[in-house]
Design a protein around this motif. Structure first.
Motif, mmCIF file in Angstrom:
data_model
loop_
_atom_site.group_PDB
_atom_site.id
_atom_site.type_symbol
_atom_site.label_atom_id
_atom_site.label_comp_id
_atom_site.label_asym_id
_atom_site.label_seq_id
_atom_site.Cartn_x
_atom_site.Cartn_y
_atom_site.Cartn_z
ATOM 1 N N ASN A 201 57.201 -32.345 -23.309
ATOM 2 C CA ASN A 201 58.423 -31.563 -23.538
ATOM 3 C C ASN A 201 58.511 -30.913 -24.913
ATOM 4 O O ASN A 201 59.565 -30.379 -25.269
ATOM 5 N N PHE A 202 57.413 -30.963 -25.683
ATOM 6 C CA PHE A 202 57.528 -30.481 -27.063
ATOM 7 C C PHE A 202 56.563 -29.376 -27.466
ATOM 8 O O PHE A 202 56.722 -28.789 -28.515
ATOM 9 N N ALA A 203 55.558 -29.091 -26.641
ATOM 10 C CA ALA A 203 54.578 -28.083 -27.075
ATOM 11 C C ALA A 203 54.728 -26.789 -26.281
ATOM 12 O O ALA A 203 55.036 -26.807 -25.090
ATOM 13 N N VAL A 204 54.496 -25.674 -26.952
ATOM 14 C CA VAL A 204 54.436 -24.383 -26.267
ATOM 15 C C VAL A 204 53.006 -24.252 -25.734
ATOM 16 O O VAL A 204 52.042 -24.457 -26.465
ATOM 17 N N LEU A 205 52.881 -23.950 -24.437
ATOM 18 C CA LEU A 205 51.546 -23.898 -23.834
ATOM 19 C C LEU A 205 51.129 -22.462 -23.545
ATOM 20 O O LEU A 205 51.907 -21.690 -22.986
ATOM 21 N N PRO A 206 49.863 -22.105 -23.880
ATOM 22 C CA PRO A 206 49.356 -20.805 -23.438
ATOM 23 C C PRO A 206 49.238 -20.818 -21.903
ATOM 24 O O PRO A 206 49.084 -21.894 -21.311
ATOM 25 N N HIS A 207 49.285 -19.644 -21.310
ATOM 26 C CA HIS A 207 49.306 -19.602 -19.844
ATOM 27 C C HIS A 207 48.178 -20.379 -19.160
ATOM 28 O O HIS A 207 48.446 -21.148 -18.230
ATOM 29 N N PRO A 208 46.900 -20.245 -19.586
ATOM 30 C CA PRO A 208 45.842 -20.983 -18.866
ATOM 31 C C PRO A 208 46.054 -22.499 -18.890
ATOM 32 O O PRO A 208 45.754 -23.178 -17.906
ATOM 33 N N ALA A 209 46.556 -23.028 -20.007
ATOM 34 C CA ALA A 209 46.783 -24.473 -20.096
ATOM 35 C C ALA A 209 47.874 -24.899 -19.109
ATOM 36 O O ALA A 209 47.722 -25.870 -18.362
ATOM 37 N N TRP A 210 48.969 -24.134 -19.120
ATOM 38 C CA TRP A 210 50.070 -24.465 -18.195
ATOM 39 C C TRP A 210 49.601 -24.360 -16.755
ATOM 40 O O TRP A 210 49.838 -25.236 -15.926
ATOM 41 N N GLN A 211 48.863 -23.268 -16.475
ATOM 42 C CA GLN A 211 48.427 -23.008 -15.099
ATOM 43 C C GLN A 211 47.450 -24.075 -14.608
ATOM 44 O O GLN A 211 47.502 -24.504 -13.459
ATOM 45 N N LEU A 212 46.559 -24.508 -15.509
ATOM 46 C CA LEU A 212 45.571 -25.525 -15.129
ATOM 47 C C LEU A 212 46.268 -26.793 -14.654
ATOM 48 O O LEU A 212 45.911 -27.383 -13.624
ATOM 49 N N VAL A 213 47.285 -27.222 -15.399
ATOM 50 C CA VAL A 213 48.003 -28.437 -15.003
ATOM 51 C C VAL A 213 48.755 -28.210 -13.691
ATOM 52 O O VAL A 213 48.748 -29.071 -12.799
ATOM 53 N N ALA A 214 49.378 -27.028 -13.546
ATOM 54 C CA ALA A 214 50.102 -26.730 -12.300
ATOM 55 C C ALA A 214 49.150 -26.813 -11.103
ATOM 56 O O ALA A 214 49.476 -27.405 -10.072
ATOM 57 N N VAL A 215 47.952 -26.249 -11.274
ATOM 58 C CA VAL A 215 46.965 -26.260 -10.192
ATOM 59 C C VAL A 215 46.520 -27.688 -9.885
ATOM 60 O O VAL A 215 46.444 -28.110 -8.729
ATOM 61 N N LEU A 216 46.243 -28.465 -10.929
ATOM 62 C CA LEU A 216 45.806 -29.847 -10.732
ATOM 63 C C LEU A 216 46.838 -30.653 -9.952
ATOM 64 O O LEU A 216 46.501 -31.377 -9.012
#
Ligand code: RET
Length: 277
Positions: A12-27
């Motif tokens: 809840n504390f870090a700003v994520l670049p799109h690929p990082a956010w997307q990778l977790v969403a996909v996983l």
């Protein structure tokens, strides 16, 4: 530290670049889909097993559905806890991401994974119940102390480490117990399958060992690498310690069924057709 966010997870504390956010969403999404889909595999494969091994396969299906739904919850949280902006994915102030669903879910799935193993080993009922009791008590102690500790990963790494240490003690009992159970299982398992038991122990140790590593990661910081690594470790550990583990036990019990002289119905029908010319 803002006292209102004292018990939140580092996600809840870090700003994520799109690929990082997307990778977790996909996983998380693929984890959800894979678990749910494999419930069909376990229900279908149970029909190929001797009756005494079928309960284990049904429990495998229950684990798949429970774990799948928990991963869906994590996926939904992941989506709602961040807001996309030109600067990347920002943690929202009005929604939180929580790993606590995972711990709650393990309270259901770990005892079932233990039961799957005990049933596959064909231990006598009394021994099975005894080991189920010991291993489940250790598992619950491990999970709930870990659950408390993870509330401190942002505010107090020291407190998190203390609870993590406490949680490791029942984890060691669990590892010892699984080792003993597999040794005891040798007496009830055909000789040709003994190598499976040793391999199962190391398989168990490796993949269950990923969870404490994931738990520890916030001790190294709260950046995007820690966040992505943790969801990656948790989710791959889930797939190997539940889904692939269940498939291994299904194959193991399929071989046992054959060695016990059990013939699946379709095969018996084939033989019958053969005798009819
Ligand atoms: C915790 C807290 C830190 C110390 C240890 C832990 C171990 C967790 C394990 C979890 C296994 C989960 C499985 C789930 C399947 O549904 C609680 C992270 C040792 C071993 C197999």
């Amino acid at each position: 530290i803002d006292s209102s966010s004292v018990h939140l997870n580092v996600e809840n504390f870090a700003v994520l670049p799109h690929p990082a956010w997307q990778l977790v969403a996909v996983l998380l999404m693929v984890g959800f889909g894979a678990h749910l889909a494999f419930s069909v595999f376990f229900l279908a494969s149970s029909t190929q097993l001797a009756p005494k091994y079928r309960l284990g396969s049904w429990l495998g299906a229950v684990v798949m559905i429970a774990a799948g739904l928990s991963l869906y919850r994590e996926y939904a949280d992941w989506q709602s806890a961040y807001l996309y902006t030109l600067g990347g994915w920002m943690p929202r102030q009005d929604e939180v991401f929580s790993n606590a669903y995972r711990y709650a879910n393990w309270t259901i799935t770990i005892p079932l994974l233990i039961a799957q193993l005990l049933l596959a080993l064909n231990l006598p009922r009394q021994r099975l119940h005894r080991w189920f009791g010991i291993l489940t008590v250790a598992a619950i102690g491990m999970i709930w102390t870990g659950l408390i500790g993870q509330f401190y990963e942002h505010a107090s790494v020291g407190t998190m480490l203390v609870w993590g240490f406490v949680s490791t003690l029942p984890f060691l009992v669990l590892v010892w117990g699984v080792w003993r159970v597999l040794r005891e299982g040798r007496q009830h398992t055909p000789d040709t399958l003994h190598p499976w038991l040793k391999n199962l122990f190391f398989y168990f140790l490796f993949f269950w060992g990923l969870y404490p590593i994931a738990y520890l990661l916030p001790a190294f910081g709260e950046g995007e690498v820690v966040i992505v690594m943790r969801q990656f470790l948790f989710t791959t550990a889930d797939i190997f310690s539940k889904l692939v583990y269940g498939v291994i036990l299904a194959r193991f019990t399929l071989r046992r069924s054959a060695l016990d002289g059990y013939e699946p119905a379709t095969q018996a029908l084939g033989d019958w057709r053969g005798t009819q010319g």
